[in-house]
Design a protein around this motif. Structure first.
Motif, PDB file in Angstrom:
ATOM      1  N   ALA A  43      -9.311 -12.604  -4.230  1.00 10.59           N
ATOM      2  CA  ALA A  43      -7.946 -12.638  -3.709  1.00 10.59           C
ATOM      3  C   ALA A  43      -7.047 -11.683  -4.493  1.00 10.59           C
ATOM      4  CB  ALA A  43      -7.408 -14.063  -3.781  1.00 10.59           C
ATOM      5  N   HIS A  44      -7.236 -11.635  -5.791  1.00 13.44           N
ATOM      6  CA  HIS A  44      -6.431 -10.747  -6.627  1.00 13.44           C
ATOM      7  C   HIS A  44      -6.659  -9.291  -6.243  1.00 13.44           C
ATOM      8  CE1 HIS A  44      -5.188  -8.612 -10.314  1.00 13.44           C
ATOM      9  NE2 HIS A  44      -4.352  -9.617 -10.488  1.00 13.44           N
ATOM     10  N   LEU A  45      -7.903  -8.905  -6.045  1.00 16.08           N
ATOM     11  CA  LEU A  45      -8.211  -7.533  -5.658  1.00 16.08           C
ATOM     12  C   LEU A  45      -7.655  -7.210  -4.277  1.00 16.08           C
ATOM     13  CD1 LEU A  45     -11.885  -7.223  -6.958  1.00 16.08           C
ATOM     14  CD2 LEU A  45      -9.888  -6.014  -7.834  1.00 16.08           C
ATOM     15  N   LEU A  46      -7.713  -8.177  -3.360  1.00 15.00           N
ATOM     16  CA  LEU A  46      -7.181  -7.955  -2.013  1.00 15.00           C
ATOM     17  C   LEU A  46      -5.672  -7.731  -2.059  1.00 15.00           C
ATOM     18  CD1 LEU A  46      -7.518  -7.886   1.047  1.00 15.00           C
ATOM     19  CD2 LEU A  46      -7.271 -10.387   1.062  1.00 15.00           C
ATOM     20  N   ILE A  47      -4.963  -8.569  -2.799  1.00 16.51           N
ATOM     21  CA  ILE A  47      -3.507  -8.418  -2.916  1.00 16.51           C
ATOM     22  C   ILE A  47      -3.155  -7.099  -3.609  1.00 16.51           C
ATOM     23  CG2 ILE A  47      -1.456  -9.394  -4.023  1.00 16.51           C
ATOM     24  CD1 ILE A  47      -2.695 -12.159  -3.521  1.00 16.51           C
ATOM     25  N   LEU A  48      -3.923  -6.749  -4.624  1.00 18.73           N
ATOM     26  CA  LEU A  48      -3.702  -5.470  -5.306  1.00 18.73           C
ATOM     27  C   LEU A  48      -3.881  -4.302  -4.341  1.00 18.73           C
ATOM     28  CD1 LEU A  48      -3.263  -3.792  -7.862  1.00 18.73           C
ATOM     29  CD2 LEU A  48      -5.694  -4.052  -8.367  1.00 18.73           C
ATOM     30  N   ALA A  49      -4.915  -4.358  -3.507  1.00 18.31           N
ATOM     31  CA  ALA A  49      -5.156  -3.289  -2.535  1.00 18.31           C
ATOM     32  C   ALA A  49      -4.018  -3.202  -1.522  1.00 18.31           C
ATOM     33  CB  ALA A  49      -6.488  -3.532  -1.816  1.00 18.31           C
ATOM     34  N   ILE A  50      -3.520  -4.355  -1.091  1.00 18.89           N
ATOM     35  CA  ILE A  50      -2.390  -4.356  -0.144  1.00 18.89           C
ATOM     36  C   ILE A  50      -1.162  -3.706  -0.776  1.00 18.89           C
ATOM     37  CG2 ILE A  50      -0.766  -5.854   1.082  1.00 18.89           C
ATOM     38  CD1 ILE A  50      -3.096  -7.801   1.525  1.00 18.89           C
ATOM     39  N   GLY A  51      -0.887  -4.064  -2.038  1.00 15.73           N
ATOM     40  CA  GLY A  51       0.278  -3.495  -2.716  1.00 15.73           C
ATOM     41  C   GLY A  51       0.171  -1.992  -2.888  1.00 15.73           C
ATOM     42  N   LEU A  52      -0.993  -1.509  -3.317  1.00 18.22           N
ATOM     43  CA  LEU A  52      -1.170  -0.071  -3.509  1.00 18.22           C
ATOM     44  C   LEU A  52      -1.067   0.683  -2.186  1.00 18.22           C
ATOM     45  CD1 LEU A  52      -4.092  -0.063  -6.096  1.00 18.22           C
ATOM     46  CD2 LEU A  52      -1.715   0.571  -6.515  1.00 18.22           C
ATOM     47  N   LEU A  53      -1.659   0.113  -1.121  1.00 14.30           N
ATOM     48  CA  LEU A  53      -1.581   0.757   0.190  1.00 14.30           C
ATOM     49  C   LEU A  53      -0.130   0.831   0.671  1.00 14.30           C
ATOM     50  CD1 LEU A  53      -3.078   1.976   2.607  1.00 14.30           C
ATOM     51  CD2 LEU A  53      -3.300  -0.344   3.533  1.00 14.30           C
ATOM     52  N   ALA A  54       0.628  -0.241   0.429  1.00  7.95           N
ATOM     53  CA  ALA A  54       2.036  -0.241   0.853  1.00  7.95           C
ATOM     54  C   ALA A  54       2.841   0.810   0.088  1.00  7.95           C
ATOM     55  CB  ALA A  54       2.631  -1.626   0.636  1.00  7.95           C
ATOM     56  N   VAL A  55       2.593   0.948  -1.203  1.00  7.35           N
ATOM     57  CA  VAL A  55       3.303   1.953  -2.003  1.00  7.35           C
ATOM     58  C   VAL A  55       2.976   3.355  -1.515  1.00  7.35           C
ATOM     59  CG1 VAL A  55       3.525   2.945  -4.304  1.00  7.35           C
ATOM     60  CG2 VAL A  55       3.461   0.471  -4.028  1.00  7.35           C
ATOM     61  N   ILE A  56       1.703   3.610  -1.230  1.00  6.42           N
ATOM     62  CA  ILE A  56       1.284   4.941  -0.772  1.00  6.42           C
ATOM     63  C   ILE A  56       1.914   5.275   0.582  1.00  6.42           C
ATOM     64  CG2 ILE A  56      -0.706   6.298  -0.031  1.00  6.42           C
ATOM     65  CD1 ILE A  56      -2.341   4.736  -2.147  1.00  6.42           C
ATOM     66  N   LEU A  57       1.861   4.312   1.498  1.00  6.94           N
ATOM     67  CA  LEU A  57       2.413   4.573   2.832  1.00  6.94           C
ATOM     68  C   LEU A  57       3.925   4.723   2.805  1.00  6.94           C
ATOM     69  CD1 LEU A  57       0.268   2.140   5.023  1.00  6.94           C
ATOM     70  CD2 LEU A  57       0.022   4.616   4.764  1.00  6.94           C
ATOM     71  N   LEU A  58       4.602   4.042   1.881  1.00  7.73           N
ATOM     72  CA  LEU A  58       6.051   4.115   1.822  1.00  7.73           C
ATOM     73  C   LEU A  58       6.544   5.501   1.433  1.00  7.73           C
ATOM     74  CD1 LEU A  58       8.490   2.261   2.233  1.00  7.73           C
ATOM     75  CD2 LEU A  58       8.465   1.789  -0.214  1.00  7.73           C
ATOM     76  N   SER A  59       5.678   6.314   0.836  1.00 10.79           N
ATOM     77  CA  SER A  59       6.074   7.673   0.450  1.00 10.79           C
ATOM     78  C   SER A  59       6.014   8.651   1.622  1.00 10.79           C
ATOM     79  CB  SER A  59       5.176   8.167  -0.689  1.00 10.79           C
ATOM     80  OG  SER A  59       3.833   8.302  -0.245  1.00 10.79           O
ATOM     81  N   VAL A  60       5.522   8.216   2.776  1.00  7.47           N
ATOM     82  CA  VAL A  60       5.447   9.079   3.957  1.00  7.47           C
ATOM     83  C   VAL A  60       6.816   9.101   4.646  1.00  7.47           C
ATOM     84  CG1 VAL A  60       4.305   9.444   6.171  1.00  7.47           C
ATOM     85  CG2 VAL A  60       2.998   8.550   4.224  1.00  7.47           C
ATOM     86  N   ASP A  61       7.418  10.250   4.747  1.00  9.57           N
ATOM     87  CA  ASP A  61       8.775  10.365   5.310  1.00  9.57           C
ATOM     88  C   ASP A  61       8.814  10.082   6.810  1.00  9.57           C
ATOM     89  OD1 ASP A  61       9.739  11.023   2.806  1.00  9.57           O
ATOM     90  OD2 ASP A  61       9.458  13.190   3.121  1.00  9.57           O
ATOM     91  N   GLU A  62       7.696  10.264   7.511  1.00 12.46           N
ATOM     92  CA  GLU A  62       7.704  10.119   8.963  1.00 12.46           C
ATOM     93  C   GLU A  62       7.694   8.671   9.429  1.00 12.46           C
ATOM     94  OE1 GLU A  62       5.772  12.057   7.256  1.00 12.46           O
ATOM     95  OE2 GLU A  62       6.386  14.078   7.847  1.00 12.46           O
ATOM     96  N   LEU A  63       7.569   7.705   8.524  1.00 13.49           N
ATOM     97  CA  LEU A  63       7.515   6.305   8.924  1.00 13.49           C
ATOM     98  C   LEU A  63       8.849   5.852   9.506  1.00 13.49           C
ATOM     99  CD1 LEU A  63       5.545   4.507   6.065  1.00 13.49           C
ATOM    100  CD2 LEU A  63       4.797   4.884   8.409  1.00 13.49           C
ATOM    101  N   SER A  64       8.771   5.022  10.525  1.00 18.25           N
ATOM    102  CA  SER A  64       9.981   4.496  11.150  1.00 18.25           C
ATOM    103  C   SER A  64      10.622   3.429  10.263  1.00 18.25           C
ATOM    104  CB  SER A  64       9.645   3.896  12.517  1.00 18.25           C
ATOM    105  OG  SER A  64       8.727   2.815  12.363  1.00 18.25           O
ATOM    106  N   PRO A  65      11.934   3.175  10.404  1.00 21.80           N
ATOM    107  CA  PRO A  65      12.621   2.161   9.585  1.00 21.80           C
ATOM    108  C   PRO A  65      11.987   0.773   9.652  1.00 21.80           C
ATOM    109  CG  PRO A  65      14.228   3.562  10.666  1.00 21.80           C
ATOM    110  CD  PRO A  65      12.886   3.952  11.223  1.00 21.80           C
ATOM    111  N   PRO A  66      11.559   0.270  10.834  1.00 17.17           N
ATOM    112  CA  PRO A  66      10.931  -1.066  10.843  1.00 17.17           C
ATOM    113  C   PRO A  66       9.661  -1.121   9.989  1.00 17.17           C
ATOM    114  CG  PRO A  66      11.576  -0.426  13.055  1.00 17.17           C
ATOM    115  CD  PRO A  66      11.742   0.787  12.200  1.00 17.17           C
ATOM    116  N   HIS A  67       8.872  -0.057  10.024  1.00 18.35           N
ATOM    117  CA  HIS A  67       7.661  -0.019   9.213  1.00 18.35           C
ATOM    118  C   HIS A  67       8.007  -0.006   7.723  1.00 18.35           C
ATOM    119  CE1 HIS A  67       5.272   1.829  12.786  1.00 18.35           C
ATOM    120  NE2 HIS A  67       5.343   0.510  12.853  1.00 18.35           N
ATOM    121  N   ARG A  68       9.077   0.687   7.372  1.00 14.36           N
ATOM    122  CA  ARG A  68       9.484   0.724   5.970  1.00 14.36           C
ATOM    123  C   ARG A  68       9.914  -0.662   5.484  1.00 14.36           C
ATOM    124  NH1 ARG A  68       9.963   5.477   3.618  1.00 14.36           N
ATOM    125  NH2 ARG A  68       9.813   7.373   4.881  1.00 14.36           N
ATOM    126  N   VAL A  69      10.566  -1.401   6.362  1.00 12.86           N
ATOM    127  CA  VAL A  69      10.985  -2.755   5.981  1.00 12.86           C
ATOM    128  C   VAL A  69       9.774  -3.625   5.707  1.00 12.86           C
ATOM    129  CG1 VAL A  69      12.138  -4.835   6.807  1.00 12.86           C
ATOM    130  CG2 VAL A  69      13.173  -2.599   7.216  1.00 12.86           C
TER     131      VAL A  69
END
Length: 409
Positions: A43-69
């Motif tokens: 579970a710890h590794l899964l949550i860690l992977a989710i957090g890292l993926l969210a941080v990486i995707l948040l750096s993409v400028d093309e994401l829509s505002p709802p996705h950023r939220v």
């Protein structure tokens, strides 16, 4: 040494508190083989992977505002999870074996200053930055700071601790190799500087520039951005490339030998810990136990897994360190064996195929002793061989009685 229910440095500790803290420590302890601890790590590794993926995707400028939220919410959820984990690990720090003689306050302070404690603190820095007025938006500093969560992967890698011990144990030969590396590096850089500075003043006109070429060549990386052109420079480069291969091979050999020795030591300690839980070995002396430990192999099985099948060759026997197995007899009956029991000895002694199928009912740790090792141990330890033979005789008689009783009915 402090025991359950005993006052801890002027503070009264209830048995309930000690039990709860010890249980939580067992759950959070790295590399614990218990099912709960394994599920926690997954579970710890899964949550860690989710957090890292969210941080990486948040750096993409093309994401829509709802996705950023959604991504920001995921990052804060992961941060709060790590905050709860940090508090829990801080609380159970007095349960660490090397801190058993310290007061709870000192133990927690030492853990907070240790490498796992500092990594845990870095993991909750986004929450601290939020309290200071920062917010996760775009490539905000708090968002970028979350990428340091990758350090928590090191807490799931026992090889990091092994690497530290290997470097400590082999520091003398490693230092010698590094000294040779430094000598070659400086000698080649100086020679290339003298030979090439007139023809290539920009690349070799200074020792730092020549050292860059020397490092690239000595490590066999070979970027090709800086190349000697004079005969003397090329001779130096050729010798440096050959020397680089030799130095890297020497370093690899030192580390490989250190890892092999450390792994043998770790396996010996793991098996020793499991052997001491088996009653048949408990009465044996330390010297005898050390001989047995070198022959046994540890095997971990989850629940409802078949260990042996009827008809398999009888080339080994098994001791149950912890857990439970079910023996499925040919007559249709079943027998359950728990901690400290052993099985597979009848086929091993009679050198016949397995007469029953055996499967685990709970997560089980088994110690495997192969036939060649058993007979070698039996020649030195008659008491162990006699105990195994007596148990095999008793089970044989029980099977005969069970079969005769079934025939009568």
């Amino acid at each position: 040494m402090q025991f359950a229910g005993q006052p801890a440095y002027g503070r009264s500790v209830t048995a309930k508190e000690m039990t709860l803290r010890a249980q939580l420590y067992e759950l959070l302890r790295p590399n614990d083989p218990l099912p709960g601890a394994r599920r926690w790590r997954k579970a710890h590794l899964l949550i860690l992977a989710i957090g890292l993926l969210a941080v990486i995707l948040l750096s993409v400028d093309e994401l829509s505002p709802p996705h950023r939220v959604v991504l920001r919410g995921a990052i804060w959820g992961v941060t709060l999870f790590f905050l709860v984990e940090y508090v829990a690990r801080l609380w159970v720090a007095p349960e660490l074996p090397h801190m058993a003689d310290l007061s709870p306050l000192v133990a927690r302070l030492r853990w907070a200053c240790s490498v796992p404690g500092l990594i845990g603190l870095l993991a909750i820095m986004p929450a601290i930055m939020l309290a200071g007025g920062y917010s996760i938006a775009g490539t905000d500093a708090a968002s970028v700071f979350c990428i340091l969560w990758i350090l928590k992967l090191g807490l799931h890698a026992p090889a990091f601790g092994t690497l530290a011990r290997v470097i400590s144990n082999e520091r003398a030969p490693i230092t010698s190799v590094l000294i040779v590396f430094a000598i070659l590096l400086m000698s080649a850089a100086t020679g290339a500087h003298i030979a090439e500075r007139d023809g290539q003043p920009q690349q070799f006109g200074s020792l730092p520039n020549a050292m860059w070429w020397s490092v690239v060549t000595l490590t066999t990386t070979g970027y090709g951005d800086v190349v000697p052109v004079t005969p003397a420079g090329r001779i130096i480069g050729s010798l440096l490339m050959i020397s680089g291969i030799a130095v890297l091979a020497l370093m690899t050999g030192v580390l490989a030998t250190g890892f092999a020795q450390e792994e043998r030591r770790r396996e010996y300690l793991r098996v020793w810990d499991q052997v001491t839980r088996v009653p048949i070995f408990a009465s044996l002396g330390t010297v005898t136990l050390s001989e047995i430990v070198g022959k046994l192999r540890t095997r971990y099985y989850p629940a409802r897994v078949t260990v042996l099948r009827r008809g398999d060759p009888g080339d080994s026997m098994f001791f149950i360190s912890n857990g439970e197995v079910e023996v499925r007899l040919p007559t249709g009956g079943t027998v359950r064996l728990g901690d400290g029991a052993f099985f597979g000895e009848m086929s091993l002694l009679n050198r016949q195929p397995r007469a029953a199928t055996i499967a685990t009912t709970t997560p089980t740790t088994l110690l495997v002793l192969y036939a060649s090792d058993f007979y070698e141990i039996a020649s030195h330890i008659p008491a162990l061989a006699e105990a195994v033979e007596n148990e095999a005789r008793r089970r044989r008689e029980e099977n005969l009685e069970r079969q005769s009783g079934g025939a009568k009915s």
